[in-house]
Design a protein around this motif. Sequence first.
Motif, mmCIF file in Angstrom:
data_model
loop_
_atom_site.group_PDB
_atom_site.id
_atom_site.type_symbol
_atom_site.label_atom_id
_atom_site.label_comp_id
_atom_site.label_asym_id
_atom_site.label_seq_id
_atom_site.Cartn_x
_atom_site.Cartn_y
_atom_site.Cartn_z
ATOM 1 N N SER A 22 9.427 -47.609 17.712
ATOM 2 C CA SER A 22 10.466 -47.707 16.682
ATOM 3 C C SER A 22 10.748 -49.162 16.327
ATOM 4 O O SER A 22 11.402 -49.447 15.336
ATOM 5 N N GLN A 23 10.305 -50.086 17.121
ATOM 6 C CA GLN A 23 10.492 -51.507 16.840
ATOM 7 C C GLN A 23 9.127 -52.117 16.492
ATOM 8 O O GLN A 23 8.082 -51.476 16.668
ATOM 9 N N ASP A 24 9.211 -53.341 16.020
ATOM 10 C CA ASP A 24 7.957 -54.052 15.687
ATOM 11 C C ASP A 24 7.404 -54.709 16.930
ATOM 12 O O ASP A 24 7.185 -55.918 17.012
ATOM 13 N N THR A 25 7.188 -53.956 17.947
ATOM 14 C CA THR A 25 6.627 -54.462 19.194
ATOM 15 C C THR A 25 5.497 -53.553 19.630
ATOM 16 O O THR A 25 5.321 -52.452 19.078
ATOM 17 N N GLN A 26 4.773 -53.987 20.661
ATOM 18 C CA GLN A 26 3.700 -53.180 21.195
ATOM 19 C C GLN A 26 4.210 -52.253 22.298
ATOM 20 O O GLN A 26 3.437 -51.540 22.925
ATOM 21 N N PHE A 27 5.465 -52.235 22.561
ATOM 22 C CA PHE A 27 6.036 -51.365 23.606
ATOM 23 C C PHE A 27 7.383 -50.856 23.107
ATOM 24 O O PHE A 27 7.987 -51.379 22.140
ATOM 25 N N ARG A 28 7.832 -49.866 23.811
ATOM 26 C CA ARG A 28 9.092 -49.221 23.410
ATOM 27 C C ARG A 28 10.206 -49.689 24.349
ATOM 28 O O ARG A 28 10.027 -49.730 25.567
ATOM 29 N N ARG A 45 8.388 -50.743 32.897
ATOM 30 C CA ARG A 45 8.861 -51.974 33.555
ATOM 31 C C ARG A 45 10.327 -52.202 33.179
ATOM 32 O O ARG A 45 10.770 -51.874 32.066
ATOM 33 N N MET A 46 11.110 -52.794 34.051
ATOM 34 C CA MET A 46 12.529 -53.039 33.828
ATOM 35 C C MET A 46 12.784 -54.544 33.636
ATOM 36 O O MET A 46 12.291 -55.373 34.416
ATOM 37 N N LEU A 47 13.560 -54.888 32.594
ATOM 38 C CA LEU A 47 13.938 -56.281 32.320
ATOM 39 C C LEU A 47 15.461 -56.386 32.517
ATOM 40 O O LEU A 47 16.218 -55.651 31.904
ATOM 41 N N ALA A 88 12.137 -62.125 25.363
ATOM 42 C CA ALA A 88 12.293 -62.438 26.773
ATOM 43 C C ALA A 88 11.272 -61.690 27.625
ATOM 44 O O ALA A 88 10.762 -62.220 28.616
ATOM 45 N N ALA A 89 10.915 -60.443 27.228
ATOM 46 C CA ALA A 89 9.954 -59.681 28.010
ATOM 47 C C ALA A 89 8.578 -60.321 27.930
ATOM 48 O O ALA A 89 7.845 -60.354 28.927
ATOM 49 N N ARG A 90 8.193 -60.797 26.785
ATOM 50 C CA ARG A 90 6.876 -61.411 26.649
ATOM 51 C C ARG A 90 6.798 -62.697 27.476
ATOM 52 O O ARG A 90 5.713 -63.073 27.910
ATOM 53 N N ARG A 91 7.960 -63.419 27.673
ATOM 54 C CA ARG A 91 7.895 -64.726 28.330
ATOM 55 C C ARG A 91 8.289 -64.659 29.813
ATOM 56 O O ARG A 91 7.760 -65.442 30.620
ATOM 57 N N PHE A 92 9.212 -63.785 30.150
ATOM 58 C CA PHE A 92 9.736 -63.840 31.512
ATOM 59 C C PHE A 92 9.595 -62.527 32.283
ATOM 60 O O PHE A 92 10.124 -62.433 33.388
ATOM 61 N N LEU A 93 8.899 -61.524 31.738
ATOM 62 C CA LEU A 93 8.877 -60.240 32.411
ATOM 63 C C LEU A 93 8.236 -60.351 33.800
ATOM 64 O O LEU A 93 8.734 -59.770 34.762
ATOM 65 N N SER A 94 7.182 -61.110 33.869
ATOM 66 C CA SER A 94 6.508 -61.254 35.166
ATOM 67 C C SER A 94 7.100 -62.380 35.999
ATOM 68 O O SER A 94 6.798 -62.521 37.191
ATOM 69 N N GLU A 95 7.953 -63.216 35.378
ATOM 70 C CA GLU A 95 8.553 -64.354 36.082
ATOM 71 C C GLU A 95 10.077 -64.354 35.932
ATOM 72 O O GLU A 95 10.696 -65.368 35.610
ATOM 73 N N GLN A 96 10.691 -63.231 36.141
ATOM 74 C CA GLN A 96 12.160 -63.144 35.973
ATOM 75 C C GLN A 96 12.899 -63.989 37.007
ATOM 76 O O GLN A 96 13.981 -64.523 36.717
ATOM 77 N N ASN A 97 12.302 -64.187 38.180
ATOM 78 C CA ASN A 97 12.975 -64.971 39.217
ATOM 79 C C ASN A 97 13.017 -66.452 38.876
ATOM 80 O O ASN A 97 13.825 -67.188 39.413
ATOM 81 N N GLN A 98 12.111 -66.874 38.016
ATOM 82 C CA GLN A 98 12.047 -68.289 37.660
ATOM 83 C C GLN A 98 12.727 -68.576 36.312
ATOM 84 O O GLN A 98 12.630 -69.677 35.790
ATOM 85 N N MET A 99 13.417 -67.571 35.781
ATOM 86 C CA MET A 99 14.064 -67.752 34.481
ATOM 87 C C MET A 99 15.150 -68.826 34.573
ATOM 88 O O MET A 99 15.313 -69.649 33.655
ATOM 89 N N GLN A 100 15.880 -68.896 35.673
ATOM 90 C CA GLN A 100 16.964 -69.874 35.820
ATOM 91 C C GLN A 100 16.414 -71.299 35.831
ATOM 92 O O GLN A 100 16.976 -72.183 35.193
ATOM 93 N N GLU A 143 16.856 -69.029 21.259
ATOM 94 C CA GLU A 143 16.639 -67.836 20.444
ATOM 95 C C GLU A 143 15.186 -67.371 20.527
ATOM 96 O O GLU A 143 14.937 -66.158 20.587
ATOM 97 N N LYS A 144 14.268 -68.305 20.539
ATOM 98 C CA LYS A 144 12.867 -67.932 20.692
ATOM 99 C C LYS A 144 12.601 -67.327 22.044
ATOM 100 O O LYS A 144 11.754 -66.436 22.190
ATOM 101 N N LEU A 145 13.303 -67.777 23.045
ATOM 102 C CA LEU A 145 13.115 -67.232 24.385
ATOM 103 C C LEU A 145 13.866 -65.922 24.584
ATOM 104 O O LEU A 145 13.728 -65.275 25.611
ATOM 105 N N GLY A 146 14.689 -65.542 23.589
ATOM 106 C CA GLY A 146 15.461 -64.298 23.706
ATOM 107 C C GLY A 146 16.665 -64.437 24.619
ATOM 108 O O GLY A 146 17.130 -63.435 25.170
ATOM 109 N N ILE A 147 17.131 -65.654 24.789
ATOM 110 C CA ILE A 147 18.255 -65.918 25.705
ATOM 111 C C ILE A 147 19.482 -66.298 24.891
ATOM 112 O O ILE A 147 19.408 -67.077 23.923
ATOM 113 N N VAL A 148 20.599 -65.778 25.301
ATOM 114 C CA VAL A 148 21.904 -66.104 24.707
ATOM 115 C C VAL A 148 22.704 -66.876 25.742
ATOM 116 O O VAL A 148 22.908 -66.401 26.869
#
Length: 411
Positions: A22-28, A45-47, A88-100, A143-148
Motif C-alpha cells: 500500500s506504500q511506495d516501498t518494497q515491503f509492507r 522484522r520489527m523496527l 529508518a528501516a533501510r538505514r538502521f534495521l540491521s543496526e538499530q543498536n548503533q542508531m544512537q 528527515e532523510k534518516l527518518g528520525i524526528v
Amino acid sequence: MLFWHVPAPNEAMLISGSKRQSQDTQFRIVTGHGSFVLPVKQKVRMLSLALQESEIAEDCVTQQGIQLTVRAVCVFKVGDDAVSIANAARRFLSEQNQMQELVGRIFAGHLRSIIGGLTVEQIIRERSRVAQEVMAGSHGEMEKLGIVVDALQIQEIEDATGYINNLAAPHAAAVASQARIAQAKADQEASEREQQAAALKAEYERDTAIKRAGFLAQTEQSRARAAQAGPLAAARATQEVTEEQTALAQRNAALTAQRLEAEVRRPADAEAYRKRTLAEADRDRVKFEADASAYTERTLAQAQADANAARAASLRDGNQELIAANRIVENLPALADAAARGMAGADLTVLNGTDGVSQIAAGIASQGLAILRSLQHSAAPTATSAGAVPGAPTADPNVNGRPTPRLPDQS
C-alpha cells in the motif's frame, strides 16, 4: 498464532516478500494492528519506534579561538509516518543498536559548525539558540534518516583555558560582595530580630513576673483577710459596743446637764436675781434716805434762813402781826425733823429711783409750807385785832439775838 503477528505499540512491523504494497516501498509496514504472514513466502522484522537518547561530548572552537568542551543530550525517535519508517528501516534495521551513536555523530558535527560561528558569551547566554540552530541545521539529514528530534539540550560547557571563569570573575566578585552585604544585612537583621525577640521575651517574662507577683499578692491578701476576718469582726463588734456606750454616756451627760440646769443653775440664777434685786432695793433705799436727809437739811436751812430774813424784816418795819407766825416758823425745823425721822423709820418702796426720792422730799416740803400758810392765816386776825403780840419788842430788829424774817406776801 503461528502465522498471525501483532507489533507492539512502539514498534513497526515490516513484512517483506508480499507483492501487494500500500506504500511506495518494497515491503509492507504494519503499525497498531496485527497481520497474517505466510511462512517461507514472507518475512517479518520489527523496527523500534521508542524514544532514544544520545549523549554528545565534543571539543569545539569558538569564533574567538577558545576551545570548549560541550556536553549535550539529544532525544530522538523514528518518525511515525510510513516514509520515516521506510527511511529508518533501510538505514538502521540491521543496526538499530548503533542508531544512537550514528545520530550523536551527526549532531556533533552540526554542533561544532554552529559553535564555531559564535562567541563564548553568546554560547553561555544563548544556549537555547545554539540548540535550535543545531536542530535546524540537522533537520534535512534527520528527515532523510527518518528520525524526528524531540529535544536537544546543552548540559555543560567546559573551559580548559579558564576564560569562562575569568569572564565570570568580576560578576562573581560583585555577586560575592553583594552576597556578603546581603549576608551582613541578614546578620544585622537577624541580630536586631534576636534583640527584639530577646526584648520581647524579657518584657513577657517581666509582665509574667508582675502578673505572678500580683496574683501572689492577691492570694496573700485574701489569705490575710480571711485570717483577719475573725479579729476584724470582733473589733467591729467592740467598736459598735463602744459607740453605743459613748452614745449612752452622752445621753446621760445631757440628762445630767438638763437636771443640773433645772435643779441647780436656774434656782441659783433665781436666787442671785432675788439677792441682786434686794441689794438694789437696799441701795435705792439707802440712797433715798440719804437724799431725803440731805434735802430735809437743805429745806430746813432754807426755811430757817427765810424765817430769819422775814423776822428781821418784820421787826425792822414794826410789823408785830407776824411775831406769832415767827414763833411758829421757829418750830418748823423741829416739825420737819420729826417728819423726816418718821419717814426714815418707815418701810418705803421707791419705784422710780432718785426721781421718786425728789418727789417725796418735795411733797414733805410742800406739806410744811401748807402748814405754815395755815398758821399764817390763823394768826393774821389775832394780830389785826390786838395790834401787837404781847411781849414782842417793837423797836429791836433782832428777836432772841436773830433778825426777824419777813414773811412772803400771801396774796
